[in-house]
Structure formats: C-alpha cells, structure tokens
Design an enzyme around this catalytic site. Structure first.
Site, PDB file in Angstrom:
ATOM      1  N   PRO A  41       0.802  -1.193  -0.248  1.00  0.00           N
ATOM      2  CA  PRO A  41      -0.002  -0.254   0.320  1.00  0.00           C
ATOM      3  C   PRO A  41       0.642   1.098  -0.229  1.00  0.00           C
ATOM      4  O   PRO A  41       0.206   2.346   0.714  1.00  0.00           O
ATOM      5  CB  PRO A  41      -0.691  -0.216   1.415  1.00  0.00           C
ATOM      6  CG  PRO A  41      -0.309  -0.649   2.358  1.00  0.00           C
ATOM      7  CD  PRO A  41       0.730  -2.225   1.387  1.00  0.00           C
ATOM      8  N   ASP A  86       2.406  -6.932 -13.495  1.00  0.00           N
ATOM      9  CA  ASP A  86       2.592  -8.228 -13.229  1.00  0.00           C
ATOM     10  C   ASP A  86       4.903  -8.232 -13.543  1.00  0.00           C
ATOM     11  O   ASP A  86       4.927  -8.065 -14.109  1.00  0.00           O
ATOM     12  CB  ASP A  86       2.299  -9.678 -13.524  1.00  0.00           C
ATOM     13  CG  ASP A  86       2.960 -10.687 -12.593  1.00  0.00           C
ATOM     14  OD1 ASP A  86       3.787 -10.755 -11.936  1.00  0.00           O
ATOM     15  OD2 ASP A  86       2.025 -11.845 -13.010  1.00  0.00           O
ATOM     16  N   CYS A 108      10.194  -8.969   5.125  1.00  0.00           N
ATOM     17  CA  CYS A 108       9.615  -9.116   6.097  1.00  0.00           C
ATOM     18  C   CYS A 108       8.915 -10.590   7.280  1.00  0.00           C
ATOM     19  O   CYS A 108       8.645 -10.973   7.590  1.00  0.00           O
ATOM     20  CB  CYS A 108       8.361  -8.335   6.494  1.00  0.00           C
ATOM     21  SG  CYS A 108       7.214  -8.626   5.874  1.00  0.00           S
TER      22      CYS A 108
HETATM   23  N1  SAH Z   1       6.615  -2.228  -0.190  1.00  0.00           N
HETATM   24  C1  SAH Z   1       5.274  -2.253   0.509  1.00  0.00           C
HETATM   25  C2  SAH Z   1       4.133  -3.585   1.307  1.00  0.00           C
HETATM   26  C3  SAH Z   1       4.766  -5.032  -0.351  1.00  0.00           C
HETATM   27  S1  SAH Z   1       3.883  -6.328  -0.176  1.00  0.00           S
HETATM   28  C4  SAH Z   1       5.557  -1.450   1.130  1.00  0.00           C
HETATM   29  O1  SAH Z   1       6.238  -1.176   1.611  1.00  0.00           O
HETATM   30  O2  SAH Z   1       4.042  -0.674   1.331  1.00  0.00           O
HETATM   31  C5  SAH Z   1       3.976  -6.826  -1.734  1.00  0.00           C
HETATM   32  C6  SAH Z   1       3.296  -6.584  -2.493  1.00  0.00           C
HETATM   33  O3  SAH Z   1       3.468  -6.983  -4.139  1.00  0.00           O
HETATM   34  C7  SAH Z   1       1.715  -6.257  -2.431  1.00  0.00           C
HETATM   35  O4  SAH Z   1       1.310  -5.614  -2.157  1.00  0.00           O
HETATM   36  C8  SAH Z   1       0.703  -7.876  -3.402  1.00  0.00           C
HETATM   37  O5  SAH Z   1      -0.171  -7.955  -4.078  1.00  0.00           O
HETATM   38  C9  SAH Z   1       2.324  -7.466  -4.532  1.00  0.00           C
HETATM   39  N2  SAH Z   1       1.972  -8.149  -5.048  1.00  0.00           N
HETATM   40  C10 SAH Z   1       2.324  -9.933  -5.099  1.00  0.00           C
HETATM   41  N3  SAH Z   1       2.790 -10.813  -6.201  1.00  0.00           N
HETATM   42  C11 SAH Z   1       2.753  -9.499  -7.587  1.00  0.00           C
HETATM   43  C12 SAH Z   1       2.968  -9.594  -9.009  1.00  0.00           C
HETATM   44  N4  SAH Z   1       3.014 -10.522  -9.756  1.00  0.00           N
HETATM   45  N5  SAH Z   1       2.959  -7.896  -9.566  1.00  0.00           N
HETATM   46  C13 SAH Z   1       2.957  -6.788  -8.524  1.00  0.00           C
HETATM   47  N6  SAH Z   1       3.215  -7.208  -7.703  1.00  0.00           N
HETATM   48  C14 SAH Z   1       2.724  -8.390  -7.204  1.00  0.00           C
END
Ligand code: SAH
Length: 395
Positions: A211, A260, A329
């Site tokens: 987010p 993606d 994390c």
């Molecule tokens: N970096 C963010 C937290 C990321 S959590 C922060 O600091 O607030 C991991 C994220 O990866 C999630 O939002 C999820 O929707 C995204 N994600 C998962 N698979 C993905 C894909 N194939 N391509 C792009 N985003 C992806």
C-alpha cells in the site's frame, strides 16, 4: 506434521526446521517474541508537510507520549505498554484474526471482525477473545449482539475497548495521521529507503509497492524530486495505495501502474531505472504481534520461486551502475540469503554490496554474502523480523 506454537499459530515441520536453520535453539525465543509486540510502535513523519519537532510538540501537547528515534531523523515512536491482565468475564465476544491483532493493541471492536457474541447486550462488560480463547481485551458493548448477528449492524464500533493486553496510541485515529503527517511503518522498513538512497532526478521503481509504505518514503526522502513508478498487480491494494498517497499529498509525485512485476522486462522493456526496490510477498514470519498464523513449508517454497522471478525481472530493467534493494519481513534463508545467492549466480553483472549495520545483525552465516546483509531479529533487536540486501549492477 503440524506444530502448534499456540492454538492458533501452527507451522509444519518444514517451517520449524527452517526456523532452526536460522536460529538454532534460539528459535524458541524467536517464537515467543513474535507473539507479542516490540516495545516501540514506529511511524514515519511526512517531512514534505511538517517538521519532526513540530509533530512531536503537537502530540506531546495533547499528552501523547512520543519520542524521536535515536538515529533515523524522520522516525518517531510511541512506547507500547503491557502486557496487562484482562478480566475473565462471563460474557464474551469472539473475533477473527485481523480484529484480534488490533484489539490486542487497544483498538475498539468493529462489527465485521465479530465471529460470535451470544448473550451480549448493550452496556455489558465483556471479555474479547481470539478464536482459540486467547484473551485480548475487556470492552463495553455499545450495541446488542442480536443486531450484529442479524447484520442490522454491519459496520462501526460494537464494543469500546477499556483494557487491552497491550496499549499504544491508535495512529490511524490521530488527526496527524488523517492530515497526512504520519505513516505507520516499522523501523527496519524505513532502513530500506536509506539503503537505496534515491537522489533527485533519478528514476526509481518500486516493483511490489502497495500500500505504498516504501514508495511514499522514497518520495519524501528525495523531496518529491525523483521520478517514481510504483507497480503492483492487485487492483484493490493499488486503490489503497492511491488513498494513502492522496492522504500524504503525494499522489502527483509518483506514477502508479498495475502490472505483474515478474514480467517488467517484457512488458516495460524500455524502462531503465537508476534505483529499484523489490519488496515481494513473503511468508511474513517476522511480523508481530501474531495471534493467528498458519504456514507450511510449501508456502515458503512457492514464495521463494516467486521472489526470484521478481528479482530476475528487476535486474533487467536496472541501468548499469544502478542499485537494487531487496527486502522481506520474513526470516527464512530460503526467502533471503538463498535468493540473493541464486540471483548472483545467474547474473554475472551484479555485485552484492555491504549494507552499513549498527542496529542489526548480518545474514545467517554460511552463505557467500552473509556479511553484506542486514537482518533484524524480533527477540534480539526488538523490531519486526526483517532482511535487507543491496545489489549493484556493474554492466
Ligand atoms: N512495499 C510495500 C509492501 C509490499 S507487500 C510497502 O512498503 O508498503 C507485497 C506486494 O506485492 C503486495 O501489495 C502484492 O499485491 C504485490 N504483488 C504480489 N504479486 C505481485 C506480482 N506478480 N506483481 C506485482 N505485485 C505483486
């Protein structure tokens, strides 16, 4: 075989073995630590809008206990109090995982999180528990259970928490949060942007951005003067990210693109970034406090394949001389040290470089780049469990 760390924290033998690989006998201390919060609740100050001193002064003038972090200038923290004993009462409200973790920290009870509340009437004093009976808080019901049960009440507060096991300010209810001055973020997560060290004028990509915690930190770190492209594949999470950036008054300072990110090098092959953050989905074993969690080694294996794909693609859209920071994390070597080792074997043009580390540990010993990594351990550093690696592309 599944191992019950508690009735609702259940890891299979593969996950337990993975934890032992990292911690040896110390895995018990780790498991104990993730069930409670650390002693500090951190937030980042949006320095584009307000100074850290100003916000500390405003909060303190209302009686909120808050301090500046000793090292990171934009970080403030609220001491977390507890654990407190909650009173066993006849009337009880059972809540789901997401509600449990916030009520444990002092949040009120909201209708969508309630699983059962039989016999509870408006005005009753109740005990709020997780599905396994773990006591979370005492509260006073402000509506009748019947109304929740028949979904007459679908949203809003159904019980006001009077005493929770842990207590910290509800950051999201502070006017400073609503005004966009604060973003709740763990200390290790804040280090990611410092390790990346983006500069004005640079093109910075956040591959798994929603987010928006790291994206907004990058924007603030560069004074809104870098070009930021934030990717995520989840429409719902991108919406949440847009909302966060709007609140922070930063929505015009980043491009938000749905994609993606395993295929950035194909779908956006023209991109050449100076800096990239890869913060992929992970098994989140370092996140705390945990009331409910269920993981199997298959999850770890699946995630690690996914993580390598993000890295491979990101390296291809990184400029020669560019910097990539990888973070998770979680604590398994499968999702951390091994991922970096694999990418370094596949990509001849990259160097894994050392991250300065005063308040953290190095990687798990026995890997080629162990001494380069930064690791934060819940039971040692009093933080979320976290891993950070830095890669420079040579050619
Ligand atoms: N970096 C963010 C937290 C990321 S959590 C922060 O600091 O607030 C991991 C994220 O990866 C999630 O939002 C999820 O929707 C995204 N994600 C998962 N698979 C993905 C894909 N194939 N391509 C792009 N985003 C992806």
């Amino acid at each position: 075989m599944m191992f019950g760390v508690s009735a609702l924290i259940v890891y299979d033998s593969g996950v337990m073995a993975a934890l032992m690989r990292v911690y040896g006998e110390g895995y018990k201390d780790f498991l104990e630590a993730i069930r409670r919060p650390g002693s500090r609740l951190y937030a980042r100050v949006n320095t584009l809008l307000i100074s850290v001193d100003e916000i500390v002064e405003r909060l303190r003038s209302r009686g909120v206990e808050v301090y500046r972090d000793e090292q990171l200038a934009e970080a403030i923290y609220f001491p977390i109090q507890g654990p407190f004993q909650v009173e066993e009462l006849d009337k009880r409200i059972v809540v789901d995982k997401y509600a449990a973790e916030s009520i444990y920290m002092g949040a009120n009870v909201y209708a969508p999180g309630v699983i059962s509340c039989e016999g509870v009437s408006k005005g009753d004093e109740v005990i709020v528990v997780a599905e396994d009976g773990t006591p979370l808080a005492n509260a006073i019901a402000v509506v009748d259970c019947e109304d929740i049960a028949v979904r007459r009440v679908r949203r809003g507060v159904v019980a006001e928490t009077t005493r929770s096991v842990y207590r910290a300010p509800k950051i999201r209810e502070l006017p400073e949060y609503v005004n966009g001055y604060l973003y709740p973020q763990s200390l290790p997560a804040m280090y990611v942007t410092h390790v990346l060290d983006p500069k004005p004028g640079e093109l910075v990509i956040d591959t798994c951005a929603a987010p928006g915690g790291k994206t907004s930190h990058i924007i603030e770190y560069t004074g809104g003067r870098s070009y930021v492209i934030a990717f995520d594949h989840s429409k719902k999470r991108l919406e949440e990210m847009r909302e966060n950036l709007r609140r922070l008054h930063e929505d015009s300072l980043a491009e938000i693109w749905q994609a993606d990110s395993r295929y950035l090098h194909i779908d956006f092959s023209w991109l050449k970034a100076d800096k990239i953050v890869v913060d992929p989905p992970c098994s989140s074993l370092g996140v705390r406090p945990k009331i409910i969690d269920r993981k199997s080694y298959t999850d770890v294996e699946t995630l690690s394949k996914y993580q390598l794909q993000f890295l491979k693609s990101a390296i291809k859209v990184l400029k020669p001389g560019g910097v990539l920071v990888y973070s998770t994390c979680t604590v398994t070597v499968e999702e951390n040290e091994e991922i970096i080792e694999k990418i370094a074997e596949m990509e001849k043009c990259i160097d894994v470089v050392e991250i300065p580390c005063e308040r953290c540990s190095r990687g798990v010993p026995g890997f080629r780049y162990s001494q380069m990594f930064a690791r934060f351990h819940p039971h040692i550093h009093d933080t979320t469990g976290y891993f950070i690696a830095k890669i420079v592309k040579r050619c």
